[in-house]
Structure formats: structure tokens, C-alpha cells
Write a protein that holds these residues in place. Structure first.
Motif, mmCIF file in Angstrom:
data_model
loop_
_atom_site.group_PDB
_atom_site.id
_atom_site.type_symbol
_atom_site.label_atom_id
_atom_site.label_comp_id
_atom_site.label_asym_id
_atom_site.label_seq_id
_atom_site.Cartn_x
_atom_site.Cartn_y
_atom_site.Cartn_z
ATOM 1 N N PRO A 22 0.571 -1.259 -0.139
ATOM 2 C CA PRO A 22 0.085 -0.172 0.042
ATOM 3 C C PRO A 22 0.835 1.359 -0.136
ATOM 4 O O PRO A 22 0.425 2.342 -0.570
ATOM 5 N N GLU A 23 1.886 1.238 0.558
ATOM 6 C CA GLU A 23 2.850 2.506 0.679
ATOM 7 C C GLU A 23 3.210 2.862 -0.705
ATOM 8 O O GLU A 23 3.368 4.154 -1.052
ATOM 9 N N MET A 24 3.667 1.856 -1.500
ATOM 10 C CA MET A 24 4.361 2.241 -2.936
ATOM 11 C C MET A 24 2.975 2.691 -3.673
ATOM 12 O O MET A 24 3.253 3.662 -4.348
ATOM 13 N N VAL A 25 1.842 1.896 -3.587
ATOM 14 C CA VAL A 25 0.719 2.469 -4.470
ATOM 15 C C VAL A 25 0.308 3.781 -3.851
ATOM 16 O O VAL A 25 0.002 4.813 -4.843
ATOM 17 N N THR A 26 0.178 4.264 -2.618
ATOM 18 C CA THR A 26 0.124 5.469 -2.183
ATOM 19 C C THR A 26 0.880 6.368 -2.799
ATOM 20 O O THR A 26 0.387 7.497 -3.226
ATOM 21 N N LYS A 27 2.311 6.217 -2.889
ATOM 22 C CA LYS A 27 3.304 7.028 -3.152
ATOM 23 C C LYS A 27 2.971 7.510 -4.810
ATOM 24 O O LYS A 27 3.203 8.561 -5.269
ATOM 25 N N ASN A 28 2.735 6.487 -5.481
ATOM 26 C CA ASN A 28 2.473 6.373 -6.940
ATOM 27 C C ASN A 28 1.283 7.130 -7.445
ATOM 28 O O ASN A 28 1.152 7.808 -8.229
ATOM 29 N N LEU A 29 0.311 7.418 -6.275
ATOM 30 C CA LEU A 29 -1.004 8.101 -6.636
ATOM 31 C C LEU A 29 -0.746 9.609 -6.268
ATOM 32 O O LEU A 29 -1.624 10.364 -5.985
ATOM 33 N N GLY A 30 0.409 9.889 -5.683
ATOM 34 C CA GLY A 30 0.762 11.189 -5.366
ATOM 35 C C GLY A 30 0.412 11.571 -3.868
ATOM 36 O O GLY A 30 0.409 12.656 -3.564
ATOM 37 N N VAL A 31 0.332 10.695 -3.076
ATOM 38 C CA VAL A 31 -0.232 10.795 -1.555
ATOM 39 C C VAL A 31 1.075 10.255 -0.650
ATOM 40 O O VAL A 31 1.460 9.255 -0.648
ATOM 41 N N ASP A 32 1.368 11.359 0.161
ATOM 42 C CA ASP A 32 2.567 10.968 0.884
ATOM 43 C C ASP A 32 2.033 10.076 2.322
ATOM 44 O O ASP A 32 1.305 10.645 3.054
ATOM 45 N N PRO A 33 2.555 8.961 2.134
ATOM 46 C CA PRO A 33 2.193 8.088 3.379
ATOM 47 C C PRO A 33 2.752 8.388 4.513
ATOM 48 O O PRO A 33 2.178 8.012 5.629
#
Length: 119
Positions: A22-33
Motif C-alpha cells: 500500500p505504501e508504494m501504491v499510495t506514493k504512486n498516486l501522489g499521496v505522502d504516506p
């Protein structure tokens, strides 16, 4: 490829990634985990939902499949609206919103195309 199968497999792949990393997907979506520690939790919820819709679409037929596709269109439209609203409210950047809006709008289009072709 049939748009129903393509969209379903895409949902399953994106969902599996969202659940597994999820952290990788979140970063790729432009959201800072790091700044949004709950983002991984929400990303996993999104992932499970995408897997469920993808599998439901692949395993149903006839009117049931048409109904599941329709639900997918509504969910994707909701995702697009949520992305737009989050941008308008300053919760995510314009870049992140566009990254999220693109796939959601594309999925709405694919779902509608599938419904029209099946109808």
C-alpha cells in the motif's frame, strides 16, 4: 481484449498491489504516506474493493454481470468525484488529483462501453 475482461483484470491487479504494497501504491498516486499515516489502511480498503468487483465481474454472466459492471461504473464515478473534491478542498495536490482522476474516468468509460456493447 474484451473491455469487461480487461477492466476486471486491471481491477484485480491494482487491488492486489494496493493490498500487498500500500505504501508504494499510495506514493504512486501522489499521496505522502508519511504525512498521511492512515493512507495505507485506506489504500488496502480500496484494494480489497477492487479485487472484489473484478472477481465478481469475471465470475458472473448475463444480467448479473451487467449489474456488477453498473456497480463498478458507479464506484469509479464516485472515485473520480472524491478525487476532484479532495483537490478542491486542498487535501491533495492538483497533480495527485489528476493521477487519481485519469484511471477513474477511464474505468467509467470502459464500463459504460461494456454496458453499451452488451445491451
Amino acid at each position: 481484449m474484451n473491455p469487461v475482461i480487461g477492466l476486471s483484470l486491471g481491477r484485480i491487479a491494482v487491488g492486489a498491489a494496493a493490498v500487498a504494497v500500500p505504501e508504494m501504491v499510495t506514493k504512486n498516486l501522489g499521496v505522502d504516506p508519511v504525512a498521511n499515516p492512515q493512507a495505507s489502511y485506506v489504500t488496502r480498503l480500496f484494494g480489497v474493493r477492487e479485487i472484489a468487483i473484478g472477481l465478481a465481474t469475471l465470475t458472473t454472466g448475463g444480467k448479473s454481470r451487467k449489474g456488477v459492471i453498473g456497480i463498478g461504473v458507479l464506484v469509479d464515478a464516485g472515485d473520480a468525484a472524491a478525487s476532484y473534491l479532495a483537490m478542491q478542498e486542498g487535501q491533495i495536490s492538483k497533480k495527485a488529483a489528476l493521477t487519481l482522476l485519469g484511471p477513474a474516468v477511464g474505468a467509467v468509460g470502459s464500463g459504460l462501453l461494456a454496458l453499451v456493447r452488451r445491451g
